[in-house]
Motif scaffolding. Structure first.
Motif, mmCIF file in Angstrom:
data_model
loop_
_atom_site.group_PDB
_atom_site.id
_atom_site.type_symbol
_atom_site.label_atom_id
_atom_site.label_comp_id
_atom_site.label_asym_id
_atom_site.label_seq_id
_atom_site.Cartn_x
_atom_site.Cartn_y
_atom_site.Cartn_z
ATOM 1 N N GLU A 148 63.717 -5.503 0.205
ATOM 2 C CA GLU A 148 64.557 -6.676 -0.070
ATOM 3 C C GLU A 148 63.747 -7.970 0.111
ATOM 4 O O GLU A 148 62.761 -8.002 0.845
ATOM 5 N N ASP A 149 64.200 -9.032 -0.542
ATOM 6 C CA ASP A 149 63.500 -10.319 -0.471
ATOM 7 C C ASP A 149 63.260 -10.763 0.971
ATOM 8 O O ASP A 149 62.246 -11.378 1.278
ATOM 9 N N GLY A 150 64.219 -10.454 1.832
ATOM 10 C CA GLY A 150 64.139 -10.904 3.224
ATOM 11 C C GLY A 150 62.859 -10.432 3.907
ATOM 12 O O GLY A 150 62.314 -11.139 4.752
ATOM 13 N N TYR A 151 62.380 -9.247 3.545
ATOM 14 C CA TYR A 151 61.145 -8.770 4.165
ATOM 15 C C TYR A 151 59.991 -9.724 3.842
ATOM 16 O O TYR A 151 59.233 -10.137 4.726
ATOM 17 N N PHE A 152 59.852 -10.066 2.556
ATOM 18 C CA PHE A 152 58.721 -10.893 2.122
ATOM 19 C C PHE A 152 58.851 -12.309 2.696
ATOM 20 O O PHE A 152 57.871 -12.908 3.123
ATOM 21 N N GLU A 153 60.089 -12.791 2.702
ATOM 22 C CA GLU A 153 60.299 -14.135 3.256
ATOM 23 C C GLU A 153 60.034 -14.159 4.755
ATOM 24 O O GLU A 153 59.428 -15.087 5.283
#
Ligand code: GLN
Length: 386
Positions: free
Chosen positions: A277-282
């Protein structure tokens, strides 16, 4: 023996890490994080070793990883890539760069390089028979100019090897720089080999802009990415190569006779990770950014002149205000006497070296950064006393 390789010294990263091991120094030299990397991705790899396929995977990479790569870059960078003809998996970005140079350069072709540059570039270009032509980038902006490009390009230019975000400067080329470079590549019918391994490690809300997505560059760009950098697992050596089919066909020929394949279990784990999910990269970016700020504030507090860092794991210090003019001697003294390993940025130049910038890796736990800052405080105290 081949004179290009026999004349080389050991890479500065290896030298500094070795000195750090010998002296017990805090190692902020070679760029690798303290953190062991995302547990779920490492578990996927472990499961794939135990339960999965451990024989040769397909030469171009596991289909699931090539599909995951296409989906990932569509989502993050708006690229439309066909997983079956435009994506290849290599054993690290360095293999991808070596292979691309072997596949695209013939003896006597000119290759435009931008210094400071990663230390592997020049020997690999020369070994491929290429003639390096340098564009020298200067602090603090390390940007491109029309004049500098015009001086480096010629009718014999075949390839440009371009790193963005740029290691060691921790800078990102502007959209105007990318357009200028694209314009020169198109005018000279050159291919851009783009080392974009730091694409996800960008700060302050920035988004990476791939050269492959610039107007008219789709057919003349080789994009190279690195799972090691995306997931903070630098030892994994899983590279991702993206290019239009006519280029990819020849890149694949080089890969098939260099490593042929890449460990299938790591590929399976990377396929899983790219879909996180995007949250990991952010979150990953936010964590690194926090470390950057902590270390920058500490250095500034000690009176060091810190250059801006907008991407990569690195922060540079200008040592000229300290009265220093030799970054190599400074780094040697720093590791031997003060117990902190760093990298002299002159190691990234071939021609017109800048000798007053030193690179530190901040991708470390707070305790590691604080230990380094304490030792650097000793250096400052000694400096003031002298
Ligand atoms: N990319 C790493 C750095 O810039 C070094 C990798 C290596 O040791 N060859 O520090």
């Amino acid at each position: 023996m081949n004179p290009i390789f026999s004349a080389l010294s050991t890479s500065v990263f290896e030298v500094m890490s070795q000195l750090a091991r010998e002296t017990g120094a805090v190692n902020l030299g070679q760029g690798f994080p303290d953190d062991p990397g995302p547990l779920d991705v490492r578990r996927k790899a472990a499961e794939a070793v135990v339960d999965g396929w451990n024989q040769y995977p397909p030469m171009m990479g596991l289909p699931e990883l090539r599909q995951a790569t296409a989906t990932h870059y569509k989502h993050w960078q708006g690229l439309d890539l066909d997983p079956s003809s435009e994506i290849m998996v290599t054993s690290g970005a360095t293999e991808a760069i070596a292979g691309a140079l072997m596949a695209l350069v013939s003896p006597g072709d000119e290759v435009v390089l931008f210094e400071p540059m990663y230390d592997a570039y020049v020997p690999l270009v020369r070994r491929a028979g290429g003639i390096p032509k340098f564009v020298t980038l200067r602090p603090p902006h390390f940007g491109l100019s029309e004049e500098a490009l015009a001086a480096a390009f010629s009718p014999r230019t075949k390839v440009v090897l371009f790193n963005n975000p740029l290691n060691p400067t921790a800078t990102i080329f502007s959209a105007a720089d990318l357009d200028l470079l694209a314009d020169f590549c198109i005018r000279h019918d050159a291919v851009a080999i783009c080392d974009e391994v730091w694409e996800h490690v960008v700060f302050d809300g920035r988004r990476h802009v791939p050269v492959l997505g610039r107007p008219d560059m789709r057919e003349r760009t080789v994009k190279i990415s690195s799972a090691g950098k995306i997931f903070s697992l630098t030892g994994w050596k899983v590279g991702l190569v993206m290019a239009a089919p006519p280029l990819m066909k020849v890149l694949a020929k080089a890969h098939q006779y260099i490593t042929f394949t890449t460990p299938p279990n790591l590929q399976a784990a990377v396929a899983y990770g790219l879909g996180k999910e995007d949250g990991y990269f952010e979150g990953m970016r936010a964590d690194f950014q926090r470390s950057r700020d902590r270390f920058a504030q500490g250095l500034t507090g000690l009176g060091f002149s810190v250059l801006p860092s907008v991407g990569t794991y690195f922060l540079n210090v200008d040592i000229a205000p300290l009265g220093e003019s030799d970054d190599v001697a400074f780094c040697r003294k720093l590791v031997m006497e003060n117990g902190v390993a760093a990298i002299p940025v002159s190691a990234f130049y071939d021609q017109a070296a800048v000798r007053t910038v030193v690179r530190f890796c901040f991708a470390k736990r707070d305790a590691t950064l604080d230990a380094a800052l304490e030792r650097l405080a000793d250096l400052r105290r000694a400096g003031t006393a002298a």
